[in-house]
Design an enzyme around this catalytic site. Structure first.
Site, PDB file in Angstrom:
ATOM      1  N   HIS A   1       4.704   2.680  -9.863  1.00 47.64           N
ATOM      2  CA  HIS A   1       4.504   2.474  -8.426  1.00 47.64           C
ATOM      3  C   HIS A   1       4.069   1.030  -8.185  1.00 47.64           C
ATOM      4  O   HIS A   1       3.152   0.532  -8.828  1.00 47.64           O
ATOM      5  CB  HIS A   1       3.419   3.441  -7.937  1.00 47.64           C
TER       6      HIS A   1
ATOM      7  N   HIS B   1       2.004  -7.043  -2.852  1.00 45.88           N
ATOM      8  CA  HIS B   1       1.366  -5.802  -2.410  1.00 45.88           C
ATOM      9  C   HIS B   1      -0.022  -6.175  -1.927  1.00 45.88           C
ATOM     10  O   HIS B   1      -0.944  -6.364  -2.730  1.00 45.88           O
ATOM     11  CB  HIS B   1       1.283  -4.755  -3.526  1.00 45.88           C
TER      12      HIS B   1
END
Length: 311
Positions: free
Chosen positions: A35, A110
């Protein structure tokens, strides 16, 4: 063959699969993924990414390095770099990209701006050269601050880097490891933007489904996964099982000095891996899985074993 012990390096696990798995459509195999694959490259010294809402960008600017340190601790989802992840058996990469005006280049991100995309992709390419029977799925799932021209330039970069190794968008049933080995193909790129309607080497967003529980509760996530597994799935797409919990603001505030890893991910890993152990592959079973901090709880080897248990 339950409980089979893998007697080879995880870096080459695909080349050791039984014949039945090699001849099975790729989307019906159990494939370990990570992920936010490239989040390992973010740091508190980086800029806040355009994936963050304006209020977080304003807040981190107000608190400076301390604010970015907090953001980094809660945005970091992987400790291992992409080469290490691939060596550990990861074959699905969750790619989140932006065009960063400061460097005039593509970056992974991110929460904070990470490594240049070209740098990470070069590591992927180097791994493929060393392991000619391993196949990697690159899923470009999120894009930020990108124009149509930027998308064209990123597609060009991907074609330049992977070229003849890219599996074109064809009938899902035809894509097996056996077929890909025969044609020297090692990369399948899902590009979740409509521009790929004009670039048929890439796989469109309609070829993958990845339901997201969007919860910080481990019991709620496991219930969500159970319901997904019981309801089954279609066999003409890739299907992503997201073994991840997502911190809300209340979780972060009540664990302000901690991190995503220590507060949630480490606690979830044994539950998610235990849940996987008795599952099956195939058209109604486990396919691509993703997890934070993939080195936890024998996640990768447990998932690979499912491809043997199906025989």
């Amino acid at each position: 063959m339950a409980g089979v012990k893998l007697n080879y390096k995880l870096a080459d696990w695909m080349s050791h699969l039984p014949v039945s798995s090699v001849q099975t459509p790729l989307n019906l195999l159990a494939i370990p993924g990570s992920h936010n694959t490239f989040s390992y490259s973010i740091s508190p010294s980086g800029d806040v990414g355009p994936d963050q809402p304006q209020w977080i960008q304003d807040l981190t600017r107000m608190f400076g390095t301390a604010g970015k340190d907090t953001l980094c601790r809660w945005a970091l989802t992987q400790n291992l770099n992409v080469s290490q992840q691939l060596e550990q058996g990861i074959r699905y990469l969750d790619c989140r990209v932006c065009w960063f005006s400061k460097t005039q280049d593509f970056h992974f991100l991110h929460g904070l701006i990470g490594a240049k995309a070209a740098t990470g992709l070069d590591e992927v390419s180097a791994f493929l050269v060393k392991h000619p029977k391993e196949v990697i799925i690159l899923d470009f799932s999120h894009f930020y601050s990108m124009s149509n021209t930027d998308h064209v330039n990123l597609l060009t970069m991907l074609t330049d880097k992977f070229g003849s190794k890219m599996c074109p968008y064809i009938d899902m049933e035809s894509v097996t490891l056996e077929m890909m080995w025969e044609h020297g193909l090692q990369v399948l790129i899902i590009y979740q933007n409509d521009i790929v309607k004009e670039h048929l080497t890439f796989w469109p967003r309609t070829t993958i489904r990845s339901p997201w529980a969007n919860t910080s509760s481990i019991p709620d996530l496991m219930s969500f996964m159970d319901n997904q597994y019981k309801s089954g799935r279609t066999d003409n797409v890739f299907f992503g099982w997201q073994g991840v919990v997502t911190p809300g603001m209340a979780t972060i505030v009540s664990n302000f000095g901690s991190s995503l890893k220590d507060t949630l991910a480490i606690k979830l890993a044994p539950f998610f891996v235990s849940w996987l152990k008795d599952k099956k592959t195939g058209c109604h079973g486990i396919s691509i899985c993703t997890m934070d901090f993939i080195e936890q709880a024998n996640y990768v080897s447990t998932l690979i074993e499912l491809n043997y248990n199906a025989c």
